[in-house]
Design a protein around this motif. Structure first.
Motif, PDB file in Angstrom:
ATOM      1  N   THR A 200       0.802  -1.214   0.000  1.00 16.51           N
ATOM      2  CA  THR A 200       0.000   0.000   0.000  1.00 16.51           C
ATOM      3  C   THR A 200       0.838   1.268   0.000  1.00 16.51           C
ATOM      4  OG1 THR A 200      -0.091   0.099   2.411  1.00 16.51           O
ATOM      5  CG2 THR A 200      -1.853  -1.106   1.318  1.00 16.51           C
ATOM      6  N   ARG A 201       0.187   2.327  -0.413  1.00 15.59           N
ATOM      7  CA  ARG A 201       0.706   3.688  -0.256  1.00 15.59           C
ATOM      8  C   ARG A 201      -0.508   4.613  -0.384  1.00 15.59           C
ATOM      9  NH1 ARG A 201       6.053   6.482  -1.726  1.00 15.59           N
ATOM     10  NH2 ARG A 201       5.523   8.579  -1.082  1.00 15.59           N
ATOM     11  N   ASP A 202      -0.940   5.164   0.723  1.00 17.70           N
ATOM     12  CA  ASP A 202      -2.104   6.048   0.775  1.00 17.70           C
ATOM     13  C   ASP A 202      -3.342   5.377   0.173  1.00 17.70           C
ATOM     14  OD1 ASP A 202      -0.644   8.070   2.030  1.00 17.70           O
ATOM     15  OD2 ASP A 202      -0.003   8.911   0.109  1.00 17.70           O
ATOM     16  N   ASP A 203      -3.655   4.182   0.656  1.00 15.31           N
ATOM     17  CA  ASP A 203      -4.764   3.390   0.120  1.00 15.31           C
ATOM     18  C   ASP A 203      -5.756   2.964   1.192  1.00 15.31           C
ATOM     19  OD1 ASP A 203      -4.018   3.110  -2.683  1.00 15.31           O
ATOM     20  OD2 ASP A 203      -2.336   1.913  -1.967  1.00 15.31           O
ATOM     21  N   GLU A 204      -6.082   3.832   2.135  1.00 17.63           N
ATOM     22  CA  GLU A 204      -6.934   3.421   3.245  1.00 17.63           C
ATOM     23  C   GLU A 204      -8.304   2.913   2.782  1.00 17.63           C
ATOM     24  OE1 GLU A 204      -8.564   6.759   5.779  1.00 17.63           O
ATOM     25  OE2 GLU A 204      -7.036   7.860   4.651  1.00 17.63           O
ATOM     26  N   GLU A 205      -8.950   3.584   1.835  1.00 17.49           N
ATOM     27  CA  GLU A 205     -10.275   3.155   1.381  1.00 17.49           C
ATOM     28  C   GLU A 205     -10.195   1.837   0.604  1.00 17.49           C
ATOM     29  OE1 GLU A 205     -12.619   6.140  -0.551  1.00 17.49           O
ATOM     30  OE2 GLU A 205     -11.897   7.673   0.833  1.00 17.49           O
ATOM     31  N   GLY A 206      -9.248   1.742  -0.297  1.00 15.41           N
ATOM     32  CA  GLY A 206      -9.076   0.514  -1.068  1.00 15.41           C
ATOM     33  C   GLY A 206      -8.713  -0.667  -0.182  1.00 15.41           C
ATOM     34  N   LEU A 207      -7.867  -0.420   0.800  1.00 17.05           N
ATOM     35  CA  LEU A 207      -7.465  -1.476   1.728  1.00 17.05           C
ATOM     36  C   LEU A 207      -8.669  -2.016   2.480  1.00 17.05           C
ATOM     37  CD1 LEU A 207      -5.273  -3.157   3.118  1.00 17.05           C
ATOM     38  CD2 LEU A 207      -4.932  -1.254   4.700  1.00 17.05           C
ATOM     39  N   ALA A 208      -9.546  -1.140   2.936  1.00 16.94           N
ATOM     40  CA  ALA A 208     -10.738  -1.575   3.667  1.00 16.94           C
ATOM     41  C   ALA A 208     -11.622  -2.469   2.795  1.00 16.94           C
ATOM     42  CB  ALA A 208     -11.520  -0.362   4.164  1.00 16.94           C
ATOM     43  N   ARG A 209     -11.799  -2.112   1.522  1.00 21.56           N
ATOM     44  CA  ARG A 209     -12.612  -2.936   0.608  1.00 21.56           C
ATOM     45  C   ARG A 209     -11.978  -4.317   0.398  1.00 21.56           C
ATOM     46  NH1 ARG A 209     -13.188   1.972  -1.940  1.00 21.56           N
ATOM     47  NH2 ARG A 209     -11.560   1.549  -3.458  1.00 21.56           N
ATOM     48  N   THR A 210     -10.676  -4.341   0.241  1.00 21.61           N
ATOM     49  CA  THR A 210      -9.987  -5.616   0.024  1.00 21.61           C
ATOM     50  C   THR A 210     -10.075  -6.498   1.259  1.00 21.61           C
ATOM     51  OG1 THR A 210      -8.484  -4.579  -1.546  1.00 21.61           O
ATOM     52  CG2 THR A 210      -7.779  -6.675  -0.590  1.00 21.61           C
ATOM     53  N   LEU A 211      -9.853  -5.925   2.422  1.00 17.45           N
ATOM     54  CA  LEU A 211      -9.908  -6.699   3.662  1.00 17.45           C
ATOM     55  C   LEU A 211     -11.301  -7.279   3.899  1.00 17.45           C
ATOM     56  CD1 LEU A 211      -7.716  -4.438   5.972  1.00 17.45           C
ATOM     57  CD2 LEU A 211      -7.072  -6.618   4.904  1.00 17.45           C
ATOM     58  N   ALA A 212     -12.337  -6.537   3.539  1.00 25.54           N
ATOM     59  CA  ALA A 212     -13.706  -7.028   3.709  1.00 25.54           C
ATOM     60  C   ALA A 212     -13.949  -8.300   2.883  1.00 25.54           C
ATOM     61  CB  ALA A 212     -14.709  -5.947   3.318  1.00 25.54           C
TER      62      ALA A 212
ATOM     63  N   PHE B  26      -1.029 -12.308  -3.074  1.00 25.83           N
ATOM     64  CA  PHE B  26      -0.752 -10.891  -3.255  1.00 25.83           C
ATOM     65  C   PHE B  26      -1.971 -10.234  -3.877  1.00 25.83           C
ATOM     66  CE2 PHE B  26       3.506 -12.673  -3.212  1.00 25.83           C
ATOM     67  CZ  PHE B  26       4.214 -11.744  -2.463  1.00 25.83           C
ATOM     68  N   LEU B  27      -2.409  -9.122  -3.291  1.00 26.93           N
ATOM     69  CA  LEU B  27      -3.547  -8.371  -3.815  1.00 26.93           C
ATOM     70  C   LEU B  27      -3.220  -6.889  -3.825  1.00 26.93           C
ATOM     71  CD1 LEU B  27      -6.486 -10.067  -1.863  1.00 26.93           C
ATOM     72  CD2 LEU B  27      -5.973 -10.322  -4.300  1.00 26.93           C
ATOM     73  N   GLU B  28      -3.818  -6.178  -4.776  1.00 24.38           N
ATOM     74  CA  GLU B  28      -3.739  -4.724  -4.785  1.00 24.38           C
ATOM     75  C   GLU B  28      -4.808  -4.172  -3.850  1.00 24.38           C
ATOM     76  OE1 GLU B  28      -2.299  -3.487  -9.242  1.00 24.38           O
ATOM     77  OE2 GLU B  28      -4.446  -3.751  -8.931  1.00 24.38           O
ATOM     78  N   PRO B  29      -4.536  -3.063  -3.184  1.00 17.68           N
ATOM     79  CA  PRO B  29      -5.587  -2.454  -2.372  1.00 17.68           C
ATOM     80  C   PRO B  29      -6.729  -1.999  -3.277  1.00 17.68           C
ATOM     81  CG  PRO B  29      -3.524  -1.211  -2.229  1.00 17.68           C
ATOM     82  CD  PRO B  29      -3.284  -2.349  -3.131  1.00 17.68           C
ATOM     83  N   GLY B  30      -7.935  -2.359  -2.905  1.00 15.13           N
ATOM     84  CA  GLY B  30      -9.102  -2.032  -3.711  1.00 15.13           C
ATOM     85  C   GLY B  30      -9.636  -3.230  -4.482  1.00 15.13           C
TER      86      GLY B  30
ATOM     87  N   SER C 150       2.842   5.621   3.386  1.00 18.89           N
ATOM     88  CA  SER C 150       1.528   6.267   3.426  1.00 18.89           C
ATOM     89  C   SER C 150       1.521   7.454   4.381  1.00 18.89           C
ATOM     90  CB  SER C 150       0.454   5.273   3.887  1.00 18.89           C
ATOM     91  OG  SER C 150       0.254   4.283   2.918  1.00 18.89           O
ATOM     92  N   THR C 151       0.738   8.465   4.017  1.00 19.86           N
ATOM     93  CA  THR C 151       0.548   9.621   4.885  1.00 19.86           C
ATOM     94  C   THR C 151      -0.919   9.730   5.330  1.00 19.86           C
ATOM     95  OG1 THR C 151       0.195  11.043   2.955  1.00 19.86           O
ATOM     96  CG2 THR C 151       2.439  10.912   3.834  1.00 19.86           C
ATOM     97  N   ASP C 152      -1.751   8.786   4.914  1.00 19.69           N
ATOM     98  CA  ASP C 152      -3.158   8.791   5.331  1.00 19.69           C
ATOM     99  C   ASP C 152      -3.337   7.827   6.505  1.00 19.69           C
ATOM    100  OD1 ASP C 152      -2.949   6.309   4.119  1.00 19.69           O
ATOM    101  OD2 ASP C 152      -4.598   6.609   2.721  1.00 19.69           O
TER     102      ASP C 152
ATOM    103  N   VAL D 281      -7.170 -18.177   5.557  1.00 24.38           N
ATOM    104  CA  VAL D 281      -6.274 -17.032   5.681  1.00 24.38           C
ATOM    105  C   VAL D 281      -5.652 -17.071   7.074  1.00 24.38           C
ATOM    106  CG1 VAL D 281      -6.102 -14.517   5.734  1.00 24.38           C
ATOM    107  CG2 VAL D 281      -7.566 -15.631   4.041  1.00 24.38           C
ATOM    108  N   ARG D 282      -4.366 -17.309   7.097  1.00 19.94           N
ATOM    109  CA  ARG D 282      -3.649 -17.421   8.372  1.00 19.94           C
ATOM    110  C   ARG D 282      -3.268 -16.054   8.930  1.00 19.94           C
ATOM    111  NH1 ARG D 282       1.437 -21.409   9.550  1.00 19.94           N
ATOM    112  NH2 ARG D 282       1.398 -21.078  11.788  1.00 19.94           N
ATOM    113  N   ASP D 283      -2.820 -15.164   8.045  1.00 20.58           N
ATOM    114  CA  ASP D 283      -2.471 -13.813   8.456  1.00 20.58           C
ATOM    115  C   ASP D 283      -2.533 -12.886   7.249  1.00 20.58           C
ATOM    116  OD1 ASP D 283      -0.235 -15.075   7.336  1.00 20.58           O
ATOM    117  OD2 ASP D 283       1.204 -13.977   8.530  1.00 20.58           O
ATOM    118  N   VAL D 284      -2.700 -11.589   7.537  1.00 18.09           N
ATOM    119  CA  VAL D 284      -2.713 -10.563   6.504  1.00 18.09           C
ATOM    120  C   VAL D 284      -1.626  -9.562   6.854  1.00 18.09           C
ATOM    121  CG1 VAL D 284      -4.044  -8.763   5.346  1.00 18.09           C
ATOM    122  CG2 VAL D 284      -5.197 -10.859   6.106  1.00 18.09           C
ATOM    123  N   ILE D 285      -0.769  -9.307   5.889  1.00 22.14           N
ATOM    124  CA  ILE D 285       0.359  -8.400   6.098  1.00 22.14           C
ATOM    125  C   ILE D 285       0.211  -7.229   5.140  1.00 22.14           C
ATOM    126  CG2 ILE D 285       2.870  -8.159   6.058  1.00 22.14           C
ATOM    127  CD1 ILE D 285       2.894 -11.294   6.497  1.00 22.14           C
ATOM    128  N   VAL D 286       0.150  -6.041   5.695  1.00 23.68           N
ATOM    129  CA  VAL D 286       0.074  -4.821   4.904  1.00 23.68           C
ATOM    130  C   VAL D 286       1.480  -4.248   4.834  1.00 23.68           C
ATOM    131  CG1 VAL D 286      -0.903  -2.505   4.752  1.00 23.68           C
ATOM    132  CG2 VAL D 286      -2.317  -4.410   5.596  1.00 23.68           C
TER     133      VAL D 286
END
Length: 167
Positions: free
Chosen positions: A8-20, A75-79, A41-43, A31-36
């Motif tokens: 990630t880099r400044d992807d708070e909204e996209g990250l939330a959608r992916t995690l959901a 591996f996933l992209e945020p969003g 990021s500055t958000d 899923v054993r663990d999720v590593i960001v």
């Protein structure tokens, strides 16, 4: 079994959608663990990761791979969002295959052929399922998850992914 890595880099909204979209995999024990893996990021990306119970790594993808507990990495992209049925498809693939795999694009997420040719394709747009051992070896020469995935031969999974919007 499976560790999920999201660079990630400044992807708070996209990250939330992916995690959901990963909640079902966590409930099923796949899923054993999720590593960001954050690249500056500055958000509020770190807060989203923390609230979701993810490991937050400030640094490159190689550090995330080293921390991963699973024998297989996703591996996933945020969003990006995985569609229903992805869990069974990934479990079946990791049980019988050793080669990397990517998801199929959901019908509403497909771009026309000419647009793909002119715009270029992101190597992680369809995600990537890869063994930890192979990812660790590739990460020695890759500065990012995108670089790790680029040009990698892979199998196509029947499960679908909604591709993250381009920035």
């Amino acid at each position: 079994m499976l560790s999920v890595l999201i660079e990630t880099r400044d992807d708070e909204e996209g990250l939330a959608r992916t995690l959901a979209s990963l909640i079902g995999g966590a409930v099923e024990g796949v899923v054993r663990d999720v590593i960001v893996c954050d690249t500056g990021s500055t958000d509020q990306t770190h807060r989203v990761a923390d609230h979701a119970g993810c490991h937050f790594v400030a640094g490159g993808i190689a550090a995330g791979i080293r921390q991963a507990k699973g024998d297989w990495l996703l591996f996933l992209e945020p969003g990006a969002r995985l569609s229903e049925g992805w869990i069974d498809e990934v479990v079946a693939h990791t049980a019988r295959q050793t080669m990397p795999a990517r998801f199929s694009r959901a019908r509403g997420s497909r771009t026309p052929f000419l647009a793909r040719v002119l715009q270029g394709n992101r190597a992680l747009a369809e995600g990537l399922v890869i063994s930890k051992r192979q990812a660790a070896a590739l990460s020695k020469n890759a500065h990012s998850a995108e670089a790790l995935a680029r040009g990698l031969a892979s199998r196509r999974l029947d499960a679908e992914i909604w591709v993250a919007p381009k920035k």
